[in-house]
Design a protein around this motif. Sequence first.
Motif, PDB file in Angstrom:
ATOM      1  N   LEU A   1       5.727   9.326 -71.740  1.00 53.32           N
ATOM      2  CA  LEU A   1       5.366   8.281 -72.697  1.00 53.32           C
ATOM      3  C   LEU A   1       4.344   8.778 -73.714  1.00 53.32           C
ATOM      4  O   LEU A   1       4.425   8.475 -74.908  1.00 53.32           O
ATOM      5  N   SER A   2       3.382   9.565 -73.253  1.00 51.32           N
ATOM      6  CA  SER A   2       2.338  10.044 -74.163  1.00 51.32           C
ATOM      7  C   SER A   2       2.843  11.154 -75.068  1.00 51.32           C
ATOM      8  O   SER A   2       2.544  11.174 -76.263  1.00 51.32           O
ATOM      9  N   ALA A   3       3.622  12.085 -74.524  1.00 46.68           N
ATOM     10  CA  ALA A   3       4.075  13.223 -75.320  1.00 46.68           C
ATOM     11  C   ALA A   3       5.176  12.848 -76.302  1.00 46.68           C
ATOM     12  O   ALA A   3       5.296  13.447 -77.371  1.00 46.68           O
TER      13      ALA A   3
ATOM     14  N   SER B   1      -6.500   9.920 -55.730  1.00 48.57           N
ATOM     15  CA  SER B   1      -7.301   9.302 -56.799  1.00 48.57           C
ATOM     16  C   SER B   1      -7.672  10.327 -57.865  1.00 48.57           C
ATOM     17  O   SER B   1      -7.596  10.040 -59.067  1.00 48.57           O
ATOM     18  N   VAL B   2      -8.039  11.530 -57.440  1.00 44.44           N
ATOM     19  CA  VAL B   2      -8.405  12.576 -58.397  1.00 44.44           C
ATOM     20  C   VAL B   2      -7.195  12.965 -59.251  1.00 44.44           C
ATOM     21  O   VAL B   2      -7.301  13.141 -60.480  1.00 44.44           O
ATOM     22  N   GLN B   3      -6.030  13.096 -58.628  1.00 49.76           N
ATOM     23  CA  GLN B   3      -4.820  13.462 -59.374  1.00 49.76           C
ATOM     24  C   GLN B   3      -4.450  12.393 -60.392  1.00 49.76           C
ATOM     25  O   GLN B   3      -4.064  12.707 -61.531  1.00 49.76           O
ATOM     26  N   VAL B   4      -4.561  11.130 -59.997  1.00 51.11           N
ATOM     27  CA  VAL B   4      -4.217  10.043 -60.920  1.00 51.11           C
ATOM     28  C   VAL B   4      -5.195  10.016 -62.102  1.00 51.11           C
ATOM     29  O   VAL B   4      -4.782   9.860 -63.258  1.00 51.11           O
ATOM     30  N   ILE B   5      -6.475  10.182 -61.816  1.00 49.09           N
ATOM     31  CA  ILE B   5      -7.460  10.192 -62.904  1.00 49.09           C
ATOM     32  C   ILE B   5      -7.205  11.373 -63.842  1.00 49.09           C
ATOM     33  O   ILE B   5      -7.300  11.241 -65.069  1.00 49.09           O
ATOM     34  N   GLY B   6      -6.853  12.531 -63.276  1.00 44.97           N
ATOM     35  CA  GLY B   6      -6.521  13.674 -64.121  1.00 44.97           C
ATOM     36  C   GLY B   6      -5.326  13.414 -65.010  1.00 44.97           C
ATOM     37  O   GLY B   6      -5.324  13.782 -66.196  1.00 44.97           O
ATOM     38  N   SER B   7      -4.298  12.742 -64.473  1.00 45.45           N
ATOM     39  CA  SER B   7      -3.126  12.400 -65.288  1.00 45.45           C
ATOM     40  C   SER B   7      -3.492  11.419 -66.394  1.00 45.45           C
ATOM     41  O   SER B   7      -2.985  11.525 -67.520  1.00 45.45           O
ATOM     42  N   LEU B   8      -4.372  10.458 -66.095  1.00 40.10           N
ATOM     43  CA  LEU B   8      -4.807   9.510 -67.124  1.00 40.10           C
ATOM     44  C   LEU B   8      -5.601  10.201 -68.225  1.00 40.10           C
ATOM     45  O   LEU B   8      -5.486   9.839 -69.403  1.00 40.10           O
ATOM     46  N   VAL B   9      -6.398  11.201 -67.859  1.00 43.94           N
ATOM     47  CA  VAL B   9      -7.156  11.936 -68.872  1.00 43.94           C
ATOM     48  C   VAL B   9      -6.207  12.695 -69.796  1.00 43.94           C
ATOM     49  O   VAL B   9      -6.352  12.678 -71.033  1.00 43.94           O
ATOM     50  N   VAL B  10      -5.202  13.360 -69.208  1.00 41.15           N
ATOM     51  CA  VAL B  10      -4.221  14.090 -70.028  1.00 41.15           C
ATOM     52  C   VAL B  10      -3.440  13.119 -70.902  1.00 41.15           C
ATOM     53  O   VAL B  10      -3.167  13.404 -72.081  1.00 41.15           O
ATOM     54  N   TYR B  11      -3.087  11.969 -70.348  1.00 39.82           N
ATOM     55  CA  TYR B  11      -2.386  10.936 -71.124  1.00 39.82           C
ATOM     56  C   TYR B  11      -3.240  10.494 -72.317  1.00 39.82           C
ATOM     57  O   TYR B  11      -2.728  10.365 -73.452  1.00 39.82           O
ATOM     58  N   ALA B  12      -4.528  10.271 -72.069  1.00 43.21           N
ATOM     59  CA  ALA B  12      -5.419   9.847 -73.162  1.00 43.21           C
ATOM     60  C   ALA B  12      -5.529  10.925 -74.237  1.00 43.21           C
ATOM     61  O   ALA B  12      -5.593  10.620 -75.438  1.00 43.21           O
ATOM     62  N   LEU B  13      -5.538  12.185 -73.844  1.00 42.77           N
ATOM     63  CA  LEU B  13      -5.609  13.276 -74.819  1.00 42.77           C
ATOM     64  C   LEU B  13      -4.355  13.314 -75.691  1.00 42.77           C
ATOM     65  O   LEU B  13      -4.430  13.513 -76.913  1.00 42.77           O
ATOM     66  N   PHE B  14      -3.189  13.128 -75.075  1.00 41.76           N
ATOM     67  CA  PHE B  14      -1.946  13.108 -75.850  1.00 41.76           C
ATOM     68  C   PHE B  14      -1.918  11.918 -76.816  1.00 41.76           C
ATOM     69  O   PHE B  14      -1.468  12.043 -77.959  1.00 41.76           O
ATOM     70  N   ILE B  15      -2.379  10.768 -76.343  1.00 45.00           N
ATOM     71  CA  ILE B  15      -2.405   9.589 -77.210  1.00 45.00           C
ATOM     72  C   ILE B  15      -3.362   9.806 -78.383  1.00 45.00           C
ATOM     73  O   ILE B  15      -3.048   9.452 -79.538  1.00 45.00           O
TER      74      ILE B  15
ATOM     75  N   SER C   1       3.594   9.559 -52.908  1.00 45.75           N
ATOM     76  CA  SER C   1       4.966   9.556 -53.414  1.00 45.75           C
ATOM     77  C   SER C   1       5.095   8.689 -54.665  1.00 45.75           C
ATOM     78  O   SER C   1       5.841   9.035 -55.596  1.00 45.75           O
ATOM     79  N   MET C   2       4.381   7.570 -54.702  1.00 45.21           N
ATOM     80  CA  MET C   2       4.393   6.737 -55.903  1.00 45.21           C
ATOM     81  C   MET C   2       3.794   7.485 -57.085  1.00 45.21           C
ATOM     82  O   MET C   2       4.295   7.388 -58.215  1.00 45.21           O
ATOM     83  N   TYR C   3       2.721   8.220 -56.840  1.00 44.46           N
ATOM     84  CA  TYR C   3       2.110   8.999 -57.931  1.00 44.46           C
ATOM     85  C   TYR C   3       3.082  10.055 -58.461  1.00 44.46           C
ATOM     86  O   TYR C   3       3.136  10.311 -59.671  1.00 44.46           O
ATOM     87  N   GLU C   4       3.851  10.684 -57.585  1.00 47.31           N
ATOM     88  CA  GLU C   4       4.822  11.692 -58.022  1.00 47.31           C
ATOM     89  C   GLU C   4       5.909  11.084 -58.898  1.00 47.31           C
ATOM     90  O   GLU C   4       6.527  11.789 -59.699  1.00 47.31           O
ATOM     91  N   ILE C   5       6.154   9.788 -58.768  1.00 45.59           N
ATOM     92  CA  ILE C   5       7.102   9.106 -59.648  1.00 45.59           C
ATOM     93  C   ILE C   5       6.442   8.729 -60.967  1.00 45.59           C
ATOM     94  O   ILE C   5       7.032   8.868 -62.052  1.00 45.59           O
ATOM     95  N   VAL C   6       5.188   8.266 -60.899  1.00 49.56           N
ATOM     96  CA  VAL C   6       4.504   7.768 -62.089  1.00 49.56           C
ATOM     97  C   VAL C   6       4.112   8.900 -63.025  1.00 49.56           C
ATOM     98  O   VAL C   6       4.226   8.768 -64.254  1.00 49.56           O
ATOM     99  N   ASP C   7       3.647  10.020 -62.483  1.00 51.52           N
ATOM    100  CA  ASP C   7       3.069  11.085 -63.301  1.00 51.52           C
ATOM    101  C   ASP C   7       4.012  11.594 -64.398  1.00 51.52           C
ATOM    102  O   ASP C   7       3.617  11.624 -65.570  1.00 51.52           O
ATOM    103  N   PRO C   8       5.259  11.995 -64.100  1.00 48.83           N
ATOM    104  CA  PRO C   8       6.119  12.470 -65.207  1.00 48.83           C
ATOM    105  C   PRO C   8       6.452  11.392 -66.220  1.00 48.83           C
ATOM    106  O   PRO C   8       6.569  11.672 -67.423  1.00 48.83           O
ATOM    107  N   ILE C   9       6.584  10.146 -65.768  1.00 47.61           N
ATOM    108  CA  ILE C   9       6.882   9.056 -66.710  1.00 47.61           C
ATOM    109  C   ILE C   9       5.691   8.811 -67.623  1.00 47.61           C
ATOM    110  O   ILE C   9       5.851   8.598 -68.844  1.00 47.61           O
ATOM    111  N   LEU C  10       4.476   8.853 -67.071  1.00 48.09           N
ATOM    112  CA  LEU C  10       3.270   8.644 -67.882  1.00 48.09           C
ATOM    113  C   LEU C  10       3.132   9.735 -68.947  1.00 48.09           C
ATOM    114  O   LEU C  10       2.865   9.446 -70.116  1.00 48.09           O
ATOM    115  N   LEU C  11       3.334  10.984 -68.555  1.00 45.14           N
ATOM    116  CA  LEU C  11       3.212  12.076 -69.510  1.00 45.14           C
ATOM    117  C   LEU C  11       4.335  12.053 -70.537  1.00 45.14           C
ATOM    118  O   LEU C  11       4.139  12.426 -71.694  1.00 45.14           O
TER     119      LEU C  11
END
Length: 471
Positions: free
Chosen positions: A218-220, A271-285, A206-216
């Motif tokens: 910020l990057s986009a 863990s896999v979902q969070v790492i995937g979100s970080l990879v997408v975030y890094a690509l946007f940055i 549930s915490m990841y579901e909150i963090v993921d849209p905010i992280l993306l």
Amino acid sequence: MPVFARLTGFSSDLLLVVHNFASVFTLLMIVFYLFNNLSNIIDICQESINEAYFAFKTFGPLPVLITFWKSVFLSVQMLIFWVLMFSCHFYLFIMSDDESNRLFYDEGWLVVILASLGECCTTPVSLFAFCVMISYTSFGVLTLTKFYLQGFEMTPLDFDGSRGWTEGFTMLLIAVQTDLLDLSILQRAFLMSILLFIVVSSLIQSMYEIVDPILLTLSASHNKRWTKHARAIGLCTFLWIFPLFMSYFICQYFDLDFWLMVIISSCLLTSVQVIGSLVVYALFIYDSLRTEPWESLDDVIYWARACTRVVEFLVAVFVVCYGFKESIFGEWSLVNTSILLIHCYFNVWQRLQSGWKSFLLRWKAVKKVESLLLATSEQLENYNDVCSICFQEMKSARITHCKHFFHSVCLRKWLYIKETCPMCHQEICKSNDLGNETANNVDDGDGLNEFENFNDFDFSTDEDQSDIDND
């Protein structure tokens, strides 16, 4: 009175006397009140029954029950009741001279806490109160997560009152399925550790579901406030490391069975979902730091997400295979089989369907875009305009059948939603011969001989265009 007597350490005989006195005194007070207000009570009951009947008939049973739940603050009462009960049991395990209680105390604070939690789940009411406490705790953690990421920019809409109830319902469901109320205190303490692992894994998801849209976001959005990026990255780092630590801890102290496999798989998926979100975030940055737009960014992000989905699917398939192995060669149970079938449907079958549909949708969009004519540098210079979808400068573009220019990536994204032109709403690909015609033009080396001059483009209607084609 009984609670006060228990806290002050009265003997068993005195506790029984205090309990009986408090019960008789309370009963006498109720009878006295009913005798003096009998007529008013009857009128109030009749009026309440009529209002309840009208409410059930007008709004339905579920909204009425939810309104009643909130109006009498039943969840708050359950929370206070459970906190007091847990405090009493925890105090007794620490201060009591009983050998059985001292045995838990000698094992350490963690065992004392688990034993106290187990003692607070001996009746259906106390178990329900414990699940309410889990819900409120989860709600607090999720709200603090949102506040940690957004700070005082949170709006009243961000305070979602439904947060946390998933974890409470999960605890109630699993406790009922495992017959938690019928176990001994030692068995309940052991089972409570496993149940809390399940709740924590659900809470992390549930915490990841909150963090993921905010992280993306910020990057986009190319947000330059580095503190927000640091908080989001730090929380994501915790969310992929802590589930792995939980999995390692479980494997060290418990024998692996179906339930523990479900917990470990859930932790690994998070863990896999969070790492995937970080990879997408890094690509946007990385794209934001480039001086020119990265045209292949959409493809790279697609394959990064595809790799994440494939790993999730493989983990889900492994859990299903392990569950069938346990059901065939191990101890079979109806509960495990039911959960296995639900897991197989939602986490395997639906993931497979969703992934295949996404692949087909992208494949069709790519084929349609590749069938369109590629604009030359001279045509782009004559066009001298931006892409109508992203409003960015075009250094390469595709020309639709209706003679409009778009970025290939932008047009492909548009085709995921609609198959008509964003400008004139005509069909982008009117026939299958367009792709063959384009291929022949390229092979002959004539380039785009049909549209060598941008001045030849006429933005006429469908009727005019059909006349030109006939000529």
